[in-house]
Structure formats: C-alpha cells, structure tokens
Write an enzyme that holds these catalytic residues in place. Sequence first.
Site, short mmCIF file in Angstrom:
data_model
loop_
_atom_site.label_atom_id
_atom_site.label_comp_id
_atom_site.label_asym_id
_atom_site.label_seq_id
_atom_site.Cartn_x
_atom_site.Cartn_y
_atom_site.Cartn_z
N LYS B 200 -74.61 -6.33 -47.37
CA LYS B 200 -75.61 -6.21 -46.26
C LYS B 200 -76.17 -4.78 -46.11
O LYS B 200 -75.46 -3.85 -46.06
CB LYS B 200 -74.58 -6.63 -45.01
CG LYS B 200 -74.23 -8.20 -45.07
CD LYS B 200 -73.47 -8.33 -43.83
CE LYS B 200 -73.01 -9.77 -43.97
NZ LYS B 200 -73.93 -10.70 -43.48
N HIS B 258 -63.21 -8.76 -46.41
CA HIS B 258 -64.34 -8.31 -45.87
C HIS B 258 -64.16 -6.85 -45.03
O HIS B 258 -64.88 -5.87 -44.82
CB HIS B 258 -65.43 -9.31 -44.90
CG HIS B 258 -65.73 -10.24 -45.53
ND1 HIS B 258 -66.34 -10.16 -46.97
CD2 HIS B 258 -65.79 -11.70 -45.60
CE1 HIS B 258 -66.53 -11.53 -47.37
NE2 HIS B 258 -66.36 -12.42 -46.57
#
Lengths: 336, 510
Positions: B200, B258
């Site tokens: 991201k 994550h």
Amino acid sequence: MSSVALPAQPERIMKELARVWTSLAEEERHQGGPTVLRACAMTLIVATDDEDEESLAASQTLTELMHAHPSRAIVLRSSDRAGEGLSAHVFAQCWKPFGKAQQICCEQIEIAARPDQWLDVGPTVLGIIVPDLPVVVWCRQKSALRSSANDRAQVGLESVLSLATKTIVDTRGIPVPEALARMREWKQRGRIVGDLEWTRLTPWRQTIAHAFEDFDALSELKNIRTVEIAYTDEVAPASALYAAAWLENGIAANAALRREEGFGPGLHRISLKSGNTSIELERTGPTCIRLNVGDKEQQISMAGSSLYELMHEELTVLGPDAVFDAAFEKVGEIRS
Amino acid sequence: MADANPFQDPLRFERRVPPCAIVIFGANGDLTKRKLLPALYRLAYERRIPQNFAMVGNSRTPMSDEDFRQKMKESVQKFIENSPFDESVWESFEQTLYYVAGDLKDTRCYQAIQKKLAEAEQQNQTGDNVLYYLSTQPSYYEIVIEQLGKHTMNRGKGWRRIVIEKPFGHDLASAHKLNQQTHEVFPEEDVYRIDHYLGKETVQNILAFRFGNGIFEPLWNRRYVNNVQITAAESIGVEGRGAYYQEAGALRDMIQNHLLQVMATVTMEPPTVFDATNVRDERAKLLRAIRVMKPEQVPLYAVAGQYGPAKIGGQQVPGFRQEEGVDPESQTDTYAAGTFFVDNWRWAGVPFYIRSGKRLPKRVTDIAIQFNAPPLAMFQQETRMGPRAPRPNLLVLRIQPEEGISLRFLSKSPGSGMRVRPVSMDFNYGSSFGERSPSAYETLLVDVMTGDPTLYTRQDMVEASWKVVQPILDVWQNQKFNFPNYDAGTWGPRESDEMLARQGHVWRTP
C-alpha cells in the site's frame, strides 16, 4: 466562492485570502462539518491572454490539477478588455474527495491587466507567491514565444518568469524556430523550461525504449540505418523535431522527417529499420498507437495525452530534465 | 553490443514488466478476478506490459482460452478502479492470456501447464522467465510446490520465482514446515511471500515520512513516545467467508501478518541503504525484538472477542455464530487485541497496542503515536467536563480509508484567558496527491517480476511474527470463551478497554 474586484496590491489580496479562509471555516462549522483543509505544494502561475482560444479548457485543467498538485494558483490575464489599473479576484477551489467528509481547498487569485500595464504585474506576484515552495509558470501566452522581449508586456512577463522554478510552454501551433529560440534564451539564463510538445512524445518514447529492451534489439541498435518520422501538420512540429533529436542521440543514423496523411495533429508514425528487423509505431486512432516489432503487433494506449495529463507529468518533473535538455540541444544541430 | 538502453528515461517512464510468463494457480478465484487481473490490465494500459508476456491461468473448471479471456474481461471491467477500459488495449492484452484446466493433485495438470508455457514461449518469447503465483487455498501450497519440483518446473534457462499468498502456515510449526518444503524446491531468494499491506502506498509512505524527514526521527523513541495504538477495524462481518474465517480468526488473519509488519515498519531502525536486504533485515530485527509472552501473561496482555447480533442503522445484523457456514458454538476470535513490547534500546517499556476486528463501527486502519505530556502542565484544556490537563500530542498515520497523516497539538483558544484546545494539522495523501495511486497488487506484481523483494516478507520475518502470536494461540486454544462478548457495531469487548486501563491508557476512537 468569489470576491469583488480588488486593487491588485499584495496586502489587499492576502487579506482577502485570509477572509475567504475564515468564511469557509465558519460555513463548514455552521453545517457541523470538520474544518476545511488547506492544501498547497507550490505556486502555479498561469499566464494567459486574449489570444488563448482554449482558456476555458485550461481553466478546467487548472481545477483538475489542484487535486494532484494542490497549489496557490495565480491566473494572470493580459487583456485589452481589462479596466484601468490591475485588478484581482480571490477564490477558493474546494472539493470533497469521494466518500470523505472533509473539504479540501486551494487558493486561486486572478489578476487582469491591459498589455500596457503588464510591467506592474511582477511586483504584485512577488508579494503573493507562497514562500518556501516551488513556483511554476504555465505560460500560455503565445506572444511570449514569438516576439522579441522588448515591449512592456514582455518585460512584465519576464519579471514573472524570473520567479519561476520551472516554466512550462506549449510550442504547438507556434512557428518552431522562433519558439525554440526564445526557449534557448531562457535556458541560457539557467531557467528550467518544459515544453508540452516534448511531453506529448512520452507514449512514443516509452514504447520505443521498451521495444529496445525486449527483442535482442540492443545489439541491433548499431545496425539501424533508417529512421523515419512522419507528421500530419503542414510543417514539421516541434514534437517531430524533438523525436528526431532524441532518436539521433541514441542511434548513429539521421532521421528523415516527412509529412503524411493520418491521425493528427502532431506525430503520425516513427519507424526504425536495420537489415534484420524493424520497429514501427503508427497512430491508429485518437488514443491508440500500433506497435510492430518485426511481424509482432501490439496496440498501445496513448493514455497521458490530455492537457491535464500533460501538465500533470510536467508538474511531477520540477528539476532539471537531462533527457529533454539533450534532445533540445540536438534540435539546434538538426535545424542548422 | 551496447551496454545500456540509450532510450530509457527513468524520470518519466515507470518501471515495467520484463519479458516473462505468469502461471496463476487458482485463476478462477476471487483474488485473480478482483485484484490480479485488474492489476495486470492496468499495467498493460499504462504501457508497462511488454509484447513478450504471457499469463497462464489454472483451475479445475474446464474452459477454453477464449472462455477464460472472456471471463477475465468481464472481471476487469467490473473490478478495475479509477481506470478506463480500453477495448483496443484489451484486445492486445488478451492475446497473452492462456488457460489450463486441471486438478492440482494430478500430475497431468503440470504437464499441460508445461506444454502451454512452451507454447507461450514460442509465441510470445517470454525469455523462459516464469513466475508461479499461488492463489489457491493454502492446503494446496505444499502439493503445488512439490509437483513443480517433480516436474523440474523450478528450473530453466530463465528465472523461476514463486509468490505465496498469506496465510504462511496456520502456526509457527506449520509455517516452519512450509518454509522447509518450499526451500526444497525454490531457494529463498526466489520465494516472494506477499503481504499486500506492505504494497500500500501509505505503508510505503511511512518509510518516506520517517527516513526522509529530519524532524520526526529524534522523537521516535521511548523518551518521547508514551504508547502506540494500531487499529485495523472492519465494519463488515465475514461476508460469506465464514467457513474460512472460522479456521483463521482475527489474530491469525490480521495481527500475525499485516499488523505486525506495519508495526515493524513504524518501529524499525533506519536501514543503512534503501535496498531489499537492508530494509528486510531491519524489519526482521524488530520482529525478533518483540517480547514473546509467557502463557500466564496472555490473559493480561491479549484479548479475544466475538461479535454478537445487533441492530446497526436500524437493520438487524447477525452475530458471528449466525453467519452462514459458522459453527453455532464457534470459539473463533472475530476481534483480537494485544499489548506488545519491543525489547530494544529505542522502545523498551513503550506499550504497543494492536487491535483488529470485524463488525466494528467503521472501516479504518491507522497507527496512533501518543507522545508524552509536557513535564509541566502550565495550561488547562477546555472540555465539556470543565478545565483539565491538556491531552498530549498525537501523531496519526492513517492507512485507510483516508490515507494521510495528522498531528494533534494544542493551540490557544481565542479570547482573553490562557486556555488551550487541541487542533489537528492534516496531511491528506489521497487529496494532496489526488493522482490515482497504483494498487498494492500493481506495485507488488511489478516488484516480483523485476526481482525486487523489498516489500515481500522473508522466511525469518514470517517465523518471527508467528513466534510472537504462538503463545496467545496456544492459550486461547485451551480456553473456553464466553462468546459473544461484544455487539456488532461497537469497538470490541470490555476486556480490551480493561487491558489498556491496566497500563493507565485508553483506546482512542479512530
């Protein structure tokens, strides 16, 4: 939001800007929203005049550019229809990103002046640029690239250009020798200059660069003997000259320029041939190029060619651009 | 032969895919349709896919190349975000798509893929470079890797790489075993474990923010930071993935991978050079420095939760146990929170609170760094409850949905008294740079095809993060929870607030 016309004095303009921000914040507060967010990454000065037939499109582009390059935009309009003295309008361009509550705003100041009053523009602009951030001038005045810099209007514009970290012009539709001569003058003074005619080449250049990575082409480079560049305009546009110069900087062959019927304006076809293979790019539609490497064919998107996309690309390259500079130098040799 | 391509212009040209073929196992699955194909099409649209490219899809469903291309076209049209669909670009791109139907347990499937790859190589000259992408159910990873080895598909004239989607094992032992099995076929440098969070833009921006600016790093330590809160909240439930989720849970699904990776990005030491080895070394060092809980500490430092039914916005939503495919007695954590400590000189004693859950009030992922209060409280802050000591500075790194950075500081309230109030200085990534950001999968696909593993996780990182969560999993496995313990639409169970209260802190409301 717009304001009434103000005398274009830096202090008056800055005061009006502060008033606009306060009023925006109050408006948001009354509606129960969060405060507005002021975003600014540069001062973007747009110099335009009555000759600018696409000023409406440019204005729309400026609004779109604010999202990717939040700026204090200063639109300088030279117009015979302007009143006595310099006058300014102050706006805030606001938008809410999709699905988000907070309003983002950028500032816009419009200053109009008659050509004979342009001498006074420089000191005003000097007082209203955002400190410590880059200043980019998008010069849409064709006259700036055409005539000598002797008259008052040109001297006025020069005082604005001298503030610029980078000046962006578009030589399309302007007699190339004059335009390039003026750009050369600016570059000799150490200024960074970008030309949207060069930016229009990016899809072509990128495709050629990639083609030379793929097929055993790097070793074929030295065997390329024929380089042809075709354009649809009456005379060779700057983009064709830049393409020729750029190719000649990488290949030991001279590029032949010719006019052809096809999709335009600007470049229509580039072909490179050696004894063993060929690379040909041909525009097959408004947004499409066909690439042929030998007998293999691929359709390539020309995404990146709208005015917004061209300006966006130039605004992401604010420093020196060695590849463009080298091509620009070479154009001089080709033309002489 | 010339040394370098004289036509390259790195200032203006984006990196592009080298000649290669991708084999996607699980090509009829959601990930391929929603993420992988739209990402590949977008790369083609941006002129970043060469002529010498091929993609071979595999799944069990019988389909011709043409059927597969049509199906992928529909997926791209449906799932591509912020991009136009260009018919002529698609027509060229779809010529590079091939399909092989077959069962992954059947050796004939691999022979057919080999044949198709040879065909693609013949037709597209992919340089015999092959990327295998495991987008199947995790239970097939071992089989596929083994079969690729048996059919010598792990070797060739060009490179061979493999991308493994999470989860990398379901606990430390299985992760270790998967790593070992993978290494029997592919060396570590050819193994790319994908954690799309690291791809991201805003997670990458954390590195730019920390190491590109001089003003934050001096404050980035135990002397100035009081505590750090990492939140990954989802407002939706399991959305038809009940059966899968029941086996995973929030701790495995989000925190182990994550969020610990995000925590490592926020807290790692500066790498000496920004390259794959140095960046990953620093991330791995940080993960190894996270204190591993003793079993008796788990009830104090970790909280499990599961949502029950509730009315949200006037609509009744089911509890987890009422979701399709979920055991009515399920003990799965749909919410997990933990207090972690990093035992190194920079962070010793600073609590890192991490929470993740489903059916929370909103979808948000952010990292909040709370700084110490000034040593002397000279001013008072106006609140609804009257004046009180001012709230300390807070730096919030927002990952989604409103990517950006906010700094909360105090400012004098207008008026004659010396009262202060918090104000927020915002940098909004999405709107300040409103240009379309590449999707995480676009970034990560180009990375793997160009051989850049910086944003991929390495074996030691995966195992280090499993070591951190394993004691919690072990304790929870032997515990019977009184679930559900939070209502859908709330910020999780009361025990989670109590966990912070024991350290003198409260969860902030994102």
